[in-house]
Design a protein around this motif. Structure first.
Motif, PDB file in Angstrom:
ATOM      1  N   ALA A  82       0.422  -1.286  -0.373  1.00 27.58           N
ATOM      2  CA  ALA A  82      -0.431  -0.199   0.287  1.00 27.58           C
ATOM      3  C   ALA A  82       0.601   1.450   0.287  1.00 27.58           C
ATOM      4  O   ALA A  82       0.333   2.265  -0.671  1.00 27.58           O
ATOM      5  CB  ALA A  82      -1.043   0.245   1.210  1.00 27.58           C
ATOM      6  N   SER A 173      -9.069   6.555   5.572  1.00 26.14           N
ATOM      7  CA  SER A 173      -9.803   5.519   5.644  1.00 26.14           C
ATOM      8  C   SER A 173     -11.096   5.876   6.961  1.00 26.14           C
ATOM      9  O   SER A 173     -12.319   6.450   5.948  1.00 26.14           O
ATOM     10  CB  SER A 173      -9.960   4.377   5.631  1.00 26.14           C
ATOM     11  N   HIS A 205     -10.022  -1.998   7.221  1.00 25.17           N
ATOM     12  CA  HIS A 205      -8.878  -0.700   7.002  1.00 25.17           C
ATOM     13  C   HIS A 205      -8.355  -0.244   8.003  1.00 25.17           C
ATOM     14  O   HIS A 205      -7.384   0.058   8.718  1.00 25.17           O
ATOM     15  CB  HIS A 205      -8.660  -0.295   5.171  1.00 25.17           C
ATOM     16  N   SER A 211      -4.009  -3.927   4.938  1.00 18.50           N
ATOM     17  CA  SER A 211      -3.623  -2.868   4.410  1.00 18.50           C
ATOM     18  C   SER A 211      -3.614  -2.587   3.038  1.00 18.50           C
ATOM     19  O   SER A 211      -3.515  -3.380   2.404  1.00 18.50           O
ATOM     20  CB  SER A 211      -2.365  -2.901   4.503  1.00 18.50           C
ATOM     21  N   SER A 212      -4.550  -1.356   2.679  1.00 17.73           N
ATOM     22  CA  SER A 212      -4.852  -1.588   1.004  1.00 17.73           C
ATOM     23  C   SER A 212      -5.035  -0.631   0.307  1.00 17.73           C
ATOM     24  O   SER A 212      -5.376   0.800   1.464  1.00 17.73           O
ATOM     25  CB  SER A 212      -6.711  -2.287   1.026  1.00 17.73           C
ATOM     26  N   ARG A 216      -9.308   2.608  -1.015  1.00 23.95           N
ATOM     27  CA  ARG A 216      -9.643   4.030  -0.675  1.00 23.95           C
ATOM     28  C   ARG A 216      -9.525   4.690  -2.293  1.00 23.95           C
ATOM     29  O   ARG A 216     -10.708   5.818  -2.193  1.00 23.95           O
ATOM     30  CB  ARG A 216      -7.858   5.027   0.384  1.00 23.95           C
TER      31      ARG A 216
END
Length: 324
Positions: A82, A173, A205, A211-212, A216
């Motif tokens: 990420a 987020s 998240h 974890s991305s 988002r």
């Protein structure tokens, strides 16, 4: 027309990285394209075996000139996918205004770069277009009929975007989820499905369970009413479903069936509006491939989580615990 640079993110899977680089090098515009390879570093408690994989990847990316110009950026420590993507895209796009982004476990059609450059050039002045996608895993070309279509959810494995779009990226987020609720776009974010698929991912998240950067990016697309252009026949294919994958770990039948385009896809300027057939195809795809895999308890828990206050949710958990 000057060709748009490519960013490739690699970590610890040399076999996949080599396949990705090979397919990229076989693109028609590869020799005229500048490539930036970001190689992530080892984690704090990295084993000798894990370190060997990272070093082997760094040998692979130096095997030959995969593109016209190759730049290698190695991190001394592990940033994670990420942060690597966010930092890498931000750095390169600030210099060039447009970028093409590829992860290290993707097979590309020889016409991938051609499509990306043509699409970026065609829609560079249309603010409604957030990005360009290549991985069409959900929409049947025969039902779409057109060579390209617009869709609300962006691609995240082999894609391209503009500096004006990337400026919209929001790392917070919690703010994104709050804005989706306040704006009344949470339902759009979940494509109208009763199961809150994407909002669950965003919540995960927030809680640090995943974890991305992509969830988002997807939230931004919906919040800002932006669309992504896709080819009706896929120009990329995910090959990284394995036990050492960062996210996806199981080989899926739908991905195995994807055929890459064997000819150039012409980008014809069209009205920027979402293709309703593509949206319905996406819904049917997720209802068939993902939703049934959720257990009944997960369905109840995730649905309650999206609508109930914290205290009521805790009460529900206590009742379940007593029953057990």
């Amino acid at each position: 027309m000057k060709y748009v640079p490519v960013i490739l993110f690699v970590y610890n899977r040399p076999d996949f990285a080599k396949q990705t680089l090979q397919s990229l090098s076989e693109n028609l515009l590869a020799n005229e394209t500048e490539l930036f390879i970001f190689s992530d570093g080892p984690k704090l408690n990295c084993t000798k075996e894990e370190l060997k994989k990272i070093l082997t990847v760094r040998e692979v990316i130096r095997e030959k000139n995969w593109c016209g110009v190759v730049n290698i950026i190695e991190s001394e420590f592990n940033k994670g996918l990420a942060k690597s993507v966010i930092d890498g895209v931000s750095e390169i796009i600030s210099k060039f205004g447009k970028v093409i982004v590829v992860e290290d476990d993707i097979l590309l059609s020889p016409y991938f770069l051609t499509f990306m450059n043509d699409a970026l050039h065609t829609y560079q002045n249309d603010d409604k277009v957030l990005s360009i996608g290549s991985w069409n895993y959900f929409a049947n070309p025969e039902k779409i009929k057109d060579k390209t279509f617009f869709f609300r959810f962006p691609d995240s494995i082999a894609w391209a975007t503009f500096a004006r779009s990337w400026k919209l990226f929001e790392e917070n987020s919690e703010k994104l989820l709050s804005d989706l609720k306040i704006s009344g776009k949470l339902n759009n974010f979940n494509a109208g499905l009763k199961f809150p698929y994407f909002s669950n991912m965003l919540q995960a998240h927030i809680e640090g369970k995943i974890s991305s950067w992509a969830i988002r990016w997807t939230a931004i697309a919906v919040l800002k009413d932006k669309l992504t252009l896709f080819p009706s026949i896929s120009l990329s294919k995910h090959i990284g479903f394995s036990e050492d994958a960062t996210h996806e770990k199981n080989v899926e039948d739908y991905n195995e069936a994807i055929l890459l385009s064997e000819k150039k896809i012409i980008v014809v300027p069209e009205k920027v509006e979402e293709n309703s057939v593509a949206l319905n195809e996406w819904k049917q795809f997720y209802l068939k491939n993902f939703i049934p895999k959720m257990t009944l308890n997960n369905l109840i828990r995730s649905t309650l989580k999206s609508v109930l206050p914290f205290r009521l949710l805790e009460s529900y958990r206590k009742v379940r615990y007593k029953r057990k």
